[in-house]
Enzyme design. Structure first.
Site, PDB file in Angstrom:
ATOM      1  N   SER A  60      32.556  43.015  42.140  1.00  0.00           N
ATOM      2  CA  SER A  60      33.920  43.411  42.450  1.00  0.00           C
ATOM      3  C   SER A  60      34.486  42.559  43.571  1.00  0.00           C
ATOM      4  CB  SER A  60      33.925  44.881  42.835  1.00  0.00           C
ATOM      5  OG  SER A  60      35.228  45.258  43.149  1.00  0.00           O
ATOM      6  N   GLY A  61      35.630  42.015  43.318  1.00  0.00           N
ATOM      7  CA  GLY A  61      36.291  41.210  44.341  1.00  0.00           C
ATOM      8  C   GLY A  61      35.890  39.764  44.318  1.00  0.00           C
ATOM      9  N   THR A  74      39.385  38.817  37.740  1.00  0.00           N
ATOM     10  CA  THR A  74      40.737  39.002  37.223  1.00  0.00           C
ATOM     11  C   THR A  74      41.608  37.787  37.522  1.00  0.00           C
ATOM     12  OG1 THR A  74      40.434  41.341  37.519  1.00  0.00           O
ATOM     13  CG2 THR A  74      42.677  40.585  37.236  1.00  0.00           C
ATOM     14  N   ASN A 103      37.899  45.656  47.046  1.00  0.00           N
ATOM     15  CA  ASN A 103      38.941  44.799  46.502  1.00  0.00           C
ATOM     16  C   ASN A 103      40.249  45.588  46.433  1.00  0.00           C
ATOM     17  OD1 ASN A 103      40.536  43.091  44.997  1.00  0.00           O
ATOM     18  ND2 ASN A 103      39.190  43.043  43.207  1.00  0.00           N
ATOM     19  N   SER A 127      41.138  46.067  42.627  1.00  0.00           N
ATOM     20  CA  SER A 127      39.934  46.147  41.821  1.00  0.00           C
ATOM     21  C   SER A 127      40.221  46.687  40.417  1.00  0.00           C
ATOM     22  CB  SER A 127      38.931  47.051  42.524  1.00  0.00           C
ATOM     23  OG  SER A 127      37.734  47.064  41.816  1.00  0.00           O
ATOM     24  N   SER A 128      39.759  45.974  39.425  1.00  0.00           N
ATOM     25  CA  SER A 128      39.972  46.391  38.036  1.00  0.00           C
ATOM     26  C   SER A 128      39.022  47.550  37.789  1.00  0.00           C
ATOM     27  CB  SER A 128      39.610  45.272  37.065  1.00  0.00           C
ATOM     28  OG  SER A 128      40.195  44.068  37.453  1.00  0.00           O
ATOM     29  N   GLY A 170      31.293  43.765  36.789  1.00  0.00           N
ATOM     30  CA  GLY A 170      30.044  43.045  36.917  1.00  0.00           C
ATOM     31  C   GLY A 170      28.943  44.086  37.054  1.00  0.00           C
ATOM     32  N   GLU A 227      26.474  46.603  38.519  1.00  0.00           N
ATOM     33  CA  GLU A 227      26.659  47.452  39.694  1.00  0.00           C
ATOM     34  C   GLU A 227      25.364  48.117  40.125  1.00  0.00           C
ATOM     35  OE1 GLU A 227      29.806  50.290  39.123  1.00  0.00           O
ATOM     36  OE2 GLU A 227      31.367  48.789  39.305  1.00  0.00           O
TER      37      GLU A 227
HETATM   38  N1  LIG Z   1      40.856  31.710  43.001  1.00  0.00           N
HETATM   39  C1  LIG Z   1      41.378  32.473  43.905  1.00  0.00           C
HETATM   40  N2  LIG Z   1      42.248  31.976  44.790  1.00  0.00           N
HETATM   41  C2  LIG Z   1      42.784  32.741  45.728  1.00  0.00           C
HETATM   42  N3  LIG Z   1      42.524  34.026  45.879  1.00  0.00           N
HETATM   43  C3  LIG Z   1      41.663  34.588  45.018  1.00  0.00           C
HETATM   44  C4  LIG Z   1      41.052  33.845  43.984  1.00  0.00           C
HETATM   45  N4  LIG Z   1      40.249  34.646  43.301  1.00  0.00           N
HETATM   46  C5  LIG Z   1      40.359  35.847  43.870  1.00  0.00           C
HETATM   47  N5  LIG Z   1      41.219  35.813  44.911  1.00  0.00           N
HETATM   48  C6  LIG Z   1      41.587  36.922  45.796  1.00  0.00           C
HETATM   49  O1  LIG Z   1      40.583  37.877  45.722  1.00  0.00           O
HETATM   50  C7  LIG Z   1      41.110  39.100  45.263  1.00  0.00           C
HETATM   51  C8  LIG Z   1      40.097  39.769  44.358  1.00  0.00           C
HETATM   52  O2  LIG Z   1      40.012  39.060  43.148  1.00  0.00           O
HETATM   53  P1  LIG Z   1      39.922  39.768  41.731  1.00  0.00           P
HETATM   54  O3  LIG Z   1      40.834  40.927  41.692  1.00  0.00           O
HETATM   55  O4  LIG Z   1      40.102  38.736  40.746  1.00  0.00           O
HETATM   56  O5  LIG Z   1      38.434  40.226  41.759  1.00  0.00           O
HETATM   57  P2  LIG Z   1      37.639  40.852  40.562  1.00  0.00           P
HETATM   58  O6  LIG Z   1      36.451  40.042  40.405  1.00  0.00           O
HETATM   59  O7  LIG Z   1      38.506  41.005  39.395  1.00  0.00           O
HETATM   60  O8  LIG Z   1      37.195  42.213  41.159  1.00  0.00           O
HETATM   61  P3  LIG Z   1      37.051  43.613  40.429  1.00  0.00           P
HETATM   62  O9  LIG Z   1      35.757  43.631  39.726  1.00  0.00           O
HETATM   63  O10 LIG Z   1      37.094  44.566  41.554  1.00  0.00           O
HETATM   64  O11 LIG Z   1      38.218  43.737  39.528  1.00  0.00           O
HETATM   65  C9  LIG Z   1      42.384  38.756  44.551  1.00  0.00           C
HETATM   66  O12 LIG Z   1      43.320  39.808  44.614  1.00  0.00           O
HETATM   67  C10 LIG Z   1      42.867  37.591  45.356  1.00  0.00           C
HETATM   68  O13 LIG Z   1      43.517  38.020  46.495  1.00  0.00           O
HETATM   69 MG   LIG Z   2      39.275  42.522  38.430  1.00  0.00          MG
END
Ligand SMILES: Nc1ncnc2c1ncn2[C@@H]1O[C@H](COP(=O)(O)OP(=O)(O)OP(=O)(O)O)[C@@H](O)[C@H]1O
Ligand SMILES: [Mg+2]
Length: 1287
Positions: free
Chosen positions: A142-143, A147, A197, A200-201, A427, A429
């Site tokens: 997560s994070g 996404t 996050n 977070s999705s 991912g 957990e």
């Molecule tokens: N490539 C990137 N460039 C800049 N900021 C990023 C990038 N990837 C992620 N972030 C930052 O990190 C935050 C978390 O990313 P994201 O929501 O994609 O995580 P995730 O892997 O989907 O987590 P989750 O499993 O909780 O959904 C985003 O809101 C953004 O602020």
């Molecule tokens: Mg996500």
């Protein structure tokens, strides 16, 4: 239209080579261009290795170190072959701009630095070219950026497909916009702020974009996985509910607030108890408008949108239904106003809702047959649980409805050929308390890992088999055994066991859990399962996870109590009914599917789906828990590296060969390294690609056990070997650059030297041109009729003309001018000494010294006489130029000249003048050549009026000097031949040093033997240069010999009179005399430079010894200066030299005497400087005497001190034949983005007609406070637990 590929253009250097055989848009035979020398300049300085298959040491630590170096260098992407590792930068790196996106367009992934756009391009390109479905699987905690990565993939595909349309295709209008709009819509309903996050999705998502055969999007579909519905009813401290609740409560319009009795998020238990209403990085109001805009783009009608918001409001109000314990111990509703309002929103009777929440219908069963039905009142906890179950079901079904609605909008409008799927799922957990949810999530991850293994590791090993490469198979952990443990039927796996336990224990969840505990003992036969009391442990591929059994069977049952389902079925709201499409089948004996069944089904569907695609992997890593752009938490990242299995990934990839590339690509990259395949940057190998590769590797001296030739690819074993090849390749360019620099410097030097030569030559020519013309005129006039004196044939002489400065300002010249009576507007063209043949009565004629002056009007003979001790200079004879009909001379070398003039008493003057030819030319120039020049063995002249006389010239070698005169006979020795030409002009300065060679020795020879360049493998042959036209046509004219000089007319024999042409006939005035040579300025102090460092130069360069002083001769902007040292010249780096402060310059030289004002007479041929010099010369301060013939004045040729007073004696007669060394006047004589049911009682808000008043929303106590009876319980073991993985 399939995009074209400009493969072969390598920019990523090492990267490009490393992954040359892997995925990424590199399918098909690539065209290869000539190696690009400038790639070195385009390369960004990269940290670590861009592809970790090249790590020398494959340990988690080494992987971590490499990722760390790159993270610190703002390089968040790294490959492991075609798997992209992405580290969340937690900041905007400016790497997703349209320009960056465009730069990846059409490029082979291998050409560019690692990037999510490269993965997207590879997927899009492969779909179009390999006609296969593609999928991008994004995993990570997560994070970590899953996404974000998914969004970038969508961004890229939308952009490039749009570009394809722009090129003549026609996609389905709006699909791209809808696909992009699903992001804000599903993020609002599916994401929430968690401790890890802010966005977070809380569900998994698989988006498939469908394309037609032209690569244009025609539709899309979203499959949703495992929405975290528990979050709807409660979150841990500082986490939030799904974003949409906050957006809606904060950003709803006034009408919505009125219709749904909406208040702020702080008024609802579900949204406020965790104590987090807002998030710094989120603007809920603006996001709400973005959600509304997305709903519009996707095509949700206003009614649909209204229904959605009504369900959201129902959930919020349900959360505020509070239960208190009655006297009978049963729950009772503390404020029926709230229930009535919620029932109103649900379009059900308020009483019915309350009854459903407080009681539960039970049915006894006997022997499998239905028994009696009765109602069991619920206690507060049970009532709370029932209420929450309703809320969760409402939200979950609403979410699924939205997803299906989106899918209706995006349903393909045309035939779908291919699909690109993007999987953004939870991912792996591992929490402190793991429950059924984690089991499901981790199970899905196990399934994904299976695909990974199947498609990546196995595929890799299969490649070796296909390429017939000898290798040692590598063992990797195949997690199929864990998948079987969870989903297996026979023997029963965890889900099957859970289902059995769930079916046996009807209404008592804990009995069911216990049943599971007993049954699970059977599972321990699997080595990856360990029963541990009311917990069990599974050894997942990514680590061991201990799951809590309590509550698990209930979660697995996942069915709403029949009362609730009946309640909804009784609703008058068709939308609400549509959310629960599965009608309650009262008679069915069949067990409804459990949550486990559902997840198993969807996971297997997903796998089946993914297996039909070419996979692309993005494994995301979260660098720290603080969202810091600079913090790199080594421990946390090491853990991620371990469970993502990066090390195994690399090992399998490396087990065999670190690098492999199709023969053609290998050649294209390294052909420069073998002289057999490369000549001057051109590919010259004539054999097949395979042999070419072998030749290169052999010539590069790579040992045979380091590489193998497959069927289509070349394989290199160790990364070091590849590094070596890359290094050699870089060195090749470096060496070529040095050569070019050297040749360039030599060229510049040569250019400068040539310029200097030309300048020097021109200067000298400018100066002498005038004289040379005069000289040649003399030759022309004489026309080979007269023998010459040696002095007359000098390579160079300055024909000053007025040697006695009679037209100048010198006193001596003035004296003669006055004496001759020459007027101010009369121009003096010639003056010299000579001797006039004076006839004295009764005595033999005798030569007497005279000053001969030729002006534009007349010829004067001035004589200096002494009488009675008094020296006087007087005009002896004046002969108007116009009156001279003929100038007669002999054909021998003597100096005798006679002017034939009209008869007069004095007869024709006959005299000697050493510069007679110059004098004669002066007269001819004045007369326009009308004066005849008679040259013959005799001179006929009028001795007196009416008395003609003849003087003959006779050779007599015995006579020294310029001859003797006696008795009308000139006796003289032989002179130079009459056809003699002047000697070559002598070099003025020593010859310049020869320029450095433009090319090293041997290059010229190679050029003539150079091999023919062949087209690189896969490259198209460049068009031939235009054929050279007939070799003789264009150059013929250039080859003609220069026109022959016009020969001078042959001289007529004897006394034939030739009228000579005038030199520079257009000129009215005679050529101006050149300035006199300047007096030597004081030499400026030389700037000396000190060598700061020692420098060992190459050819054309100068070695420097630290500390030595050198002189800089020429400073070039390219950083190289030409220096001179010890008499030799060479180039040296300018930054090695430092100017040495020099001593103050010497005092300026004494001022020269100002030149005299220009001559007032425009016709004056003599520049003032010239005059000044002459004047100076005359005064004896300067002596430009070297080129002036001497002797015309002083017989001795020696400069004499200024003579305040000319000597009273007549200078001695120049001796005939004496070389005139300087004609100067240094001589002693003369001189510078509803209506309703029954109204309940009172309310805080103005009641709408027919609808219950809006109850005042209870301000729920925050989660951290004392647990309120009936308060929302903290969901067990799901959200917000300590993520061990991240801890
Ligand atoms: N490539 C990137 N460039 C800049 N900021 C990023 C990038 N990837 C992620 N972030 C930052 O990190 C935050 C978390 O990313 P994201 O929501 O994609 O995580 P995730 O892997 O989907 O987590 P989750 O499993 O909780 O959904 C985003 O809101 C953004 O602020
Ligand atoms: Mg996500």
């Amino acid at each position: 239209m399939a995009p074209s590929k400009k493969a072969g253009k390598k920019l990523g250097g090492l990267l490009s080579s490393v992954t040359a055989s892997s995925g990424g848009g590199d399918g098909g035979k690539a065209k290869v261009t000539k190696a690009d020398w400038s790639e070195g300049f385009k390369k960004k300085k990269s940290a670590g290795v861009p592809d970790m298959t090249l790590l020398s040491t494959i340990t988690n630590e080494a992987i971590n170190e490499n990722i760390k170096q790159r993270f610190n260098n703002q390089e968040i992407y790294t490959y492991i072959a075609h798997v992209l590792i992405s580290v969340n930068p937690f900041r905007d790196l400016g790497i997703y701009t349209p320009d960056t996106l465009a730069s990846y367009r059409g490029k082979n992934r291998l050409e560019m630095t690692p990037h999510v756009f490269a993965v997207a391009e590879a997927a899009y390109y492969k779909m179009n070219n390999e006609k296969e479905n593609q999928c991008v699987i994004i995993s990570g905690e997560s994070g970590a950026g899953k996404t974000e990565a998914a969004k970038r993939i969508m961004q890229y595909i939308a952009a490039v497909s749009a570009a394809e349309e722009a090129q003549g295709g026609s996609g389905i209008e709006g699909i791209r916009e809808m696909v992009l709009a699903t992001n804000p819509l599903l993020e609002s309903f599916g994401c929430a702020k968690t401790l890890r996050n802010d966005n977070s999705s809380r569900h998994g998502k698989y988006l498939e974009i469908m394309f037609n055969g032209m690569g244009q999007p025609v539709g899309a579909q979203i499959t949703n996985y495992l929405l975290e519905k528990n979050r709807v009813v409660g979150q841990i401290r500082d986490e939030r509910d799904f974003h949409i609740f906050y957006q809606f409560t904060k950003g709803a319009s006034a009408e919505q607030k009125e219709a749904f009795g909406l208040q702020g998020p702080d008024a609802y238990a579900y949204t406020s108890r965790s104590g987090c209403l807002g998030v710094k990085s989120i603007d809920d109001v603006s996001d709400f408008h973005e959600t509304l805009r997305a709903m519009q783009v996707i095509g949700l009608s206003a009614d649909e949108q209204n229904s959605i918001f009504r369900v959201l409001a129902t959930i919020l109000w349900l959360g505020n239904v509070d239960f208190v314990e009655g006297d009978d111990g049963n729950a009772k509703i503390s404020d029926t106003g709230v229930t009535d309002f919620a029932a109103y929103l649900m379009s059900v009777e308020g009483g019915v809702l309350g009854k459903v929440l407080l009681n539960r219908t039970m049915e006894t069963q006997r022997g499998g047959r239905r028994g009696s039905v009765y109602e069991v009142p619920q206690n507060v906890a049970q009532a709370n649980s029932g209420r929450d179950a309703l809320a969760k079901a409402l939200y979950n079904n609403l979410f699924e409805w939205i997803v299906s609605r989106v899918n209706v909008s995006m349903a393909p409008k045309a035939a779908t050929e291919y699909v690109i799927g993007v999987l953004d799922i939870y991912g792996f957990e591992i929490f402190q308390d793991n429950s059924f949810e984690q089991l499901c999530i981790n199970y899905v991850n196990e399934k994904l890992q299976q695909i990974f293994i199947e498609l990546t590791l196995k595929a890799e090993q299969e490649e070796y088999v296909n390429e017939q490469i000898k290798w040692t198979p590598i063992k990797f952990f195949d997690n199929a055994v864990v998948c079987e443990l969870i989903e297996g039927k026979r023997p029963a796996g965890i889900f099957a066991t859970l289902n059995d336990a769930t079916a046996t224990a009807h209404a008592d969840p804990s009995a069911a859990d216990n049943s599971f505990i007993q049954r699970s003992q059977m599972l321990s036969a699997n080595p990856n399962f360990e029963p541990r009391g009311n917990k069990f442990l599974i050894k997942h591929y990514a680590g061991d996870v201990l799951y809590n059994i309590p509550g698990m069977t209930d979660k697995n049952k996942d069915t709403l109590v029949k009362d609730i389902l009946d309640l909804i079925e009784g609703s008058k709201d068709p939308f609400l009914q549509s959310l629960f499409p599965d009608k309650v089948d009262q008679s069915s004996k069949k067990r409804p599917p459990t949550a486990g069944d559902k997840i198993k089904q969807s996971a297997n569907d997903l796998v089946t789906n993914l297996m039909r695609c070419q996979p692309h992997y993005i494994r995301t890593i979260k660098p720290n828990q603080n969202r810091s752009p600079s913090e790199y938490d080594d421990k946390a990242i090491l853990h991620q590296i371990k469970y993502l299995g990066l090390q195994e990934n690399i090992r399998v990839r490396r087990a065999g060969f670190a690098y492999r590339a199709e023969f053609s690509k290998m050649i294209q990259r390294f052909y420069l390294l073998s002289p057999s395949t490369s000549y001057a940057g051109d590919y010259i190998w004539q054999g097949d690609d395979r042999s070419g590769c072998e030749r290169i590797l052999t010539d590069a001296k790579i040992s045979k056990d380091e590489w193998q030739m497959g069927v289509t690819k070349a394989f290199i074993k160790n990364p070091e070997t590849l590094f070596y090849l890359e290094g050699e390749r870089d060195r090749y360019w470096h060496t070529m650059a040095s050569r070019i620099q050297r040749a360039w410097r030599a060229h510049v030097r040569r250019k400068h030297e040539a310029a200097t030569r030309i300048q020097r030559f021109w200067r000298s020519q400018k100066e002498t041109l005038v004289y040379a013309r005069k000289r040649d005129y003399g030759h022309e006039v004489l026309a080979g009729r007269k023998e010459r004196r040696r002095f007359s044939l000098l390579g160079m002489r300055k024909f000053y003309g007025d040697y006695l400065d009679v037209g100048g300002n010198s006193p001596a010249g003035g004296l003669l001018r006055n004496a001759a009576g020459i007027s101010g507007n009369e121009r003096v063209d010639f003056s010299s000494r000579g001797e006039l043949l004076v006839t004295k009565f009764g005595r033999s004629s005798k030569l007497s010294p005279r000053f001969i002056i030729v002006s534009d009007k007349a010829v004067y003979f001035v004589v200096t006489t002494q009488k009675d001790g008094q020296v006087s200079t007087t005009l002896d004879r004046k002969i108007p130029i116009a009156s001279i009909r003929t100038i007669a001379m002999t054909n021998l070398r003597d100096d005798f000249v006679a002017f034939n003039i009209p008869p007069c008493e004095e007869g024709d003057p006959i005299f000697t003048c050493a510069l007679k030819t110059e004098m004669m030319c002066a007269i001819l120039t004045i007369t326009g050549g009308s004066t005849t020049v008679a040259i013959g063995p005799t001179i006929t002249y009028a001795k007196k009026k009416d008395k003609q006389a003849t003087i003959k010239a006779v050779k007599n070698e015995a006579v020294s000097g310029d001859g003797q005169y006696k008795s009308s006979t000139i006796t003289v020795g032989s002179g130079e031949s009459p056809s003699s030409v002047s000697a070559a002009q002598p070099p003025r300065k020593p010859k310049v040093k020869k320029a450095a060679k433009a090319a090293p020795a041997g290059m010229a020879g190679r050029a003539t033997n150079r091999p023919t360049a062949v087209v690189l493998p896969g490259a198209s042959r460049p068009s031939a240069p235009p054929a050279v036209a007939n070799g003789t046509s264009t150059t013929a004219s250039a080859l003609k010999p220069p026109a022959a000089p016009v020969a001078a007319a042959a001289a007529a024999s004897g006394t034939a009179r030739v009228a000579p042409s005038i030199p520079g006939k257009a000129r009215a005035a005679p050529p101006a005399p050149p300035p006199p040579p300047p007096s030597q300025p004081a030499a400026p102090a030389k700037e000396m430079y000190k060598a700061l460092y020692a420098f060992a130069g190459q050819e054309g360069e100068m070695n420097l010894v630290k500390g030595e002083l050198v002189e800089v001769k020429q400073k070039d902007d390219n950083g190289w200066w030409m220096i001179t040292k010890n008499g030799s010249e060479g180039w040296a780096p300018s930054n090695y030299l430092k100017l040495v402060e020099s001593a103050p310059p010497p005092p300026p030289p004494a001022a020269r005497r100002p030149p005299p004002p220009p001559a007032s007479n425009g016709t004056s041929a003599a520049p003032s400087a010239f005059s000044a010099a002459r004047a100076a010369a005359a005064s004896g301060t300067s002596s430009p005497a070297s080129s002036r013939p001497t002797s015309m004045i002083g017989a001795s040729g020696k400069a004499a001190p200024p003579a305040p007073k000319p000597k009273p004696s007549i200078p001695a007669k120049p001796s005939v034949g004496a070389k005139p060394a300087g004609m100067g006047l240094g001589a002693p004589i003369p001189p510078s983005a509803p209506a309703a049911p029954t109204a309940p009682g009172t309310g805080a808000k103005p009641a709408m007609p027919g609808r219950p008043p809006v109850p005042s929303a209870a301000r729920p106590a925050p989660a951290g406070g004392p647990a309120k009876v009936g308060a929302v319980q903290k969901p067990a073991g799901l959200s917000g637990q300590l993520d061990l993985a991240a801890a």
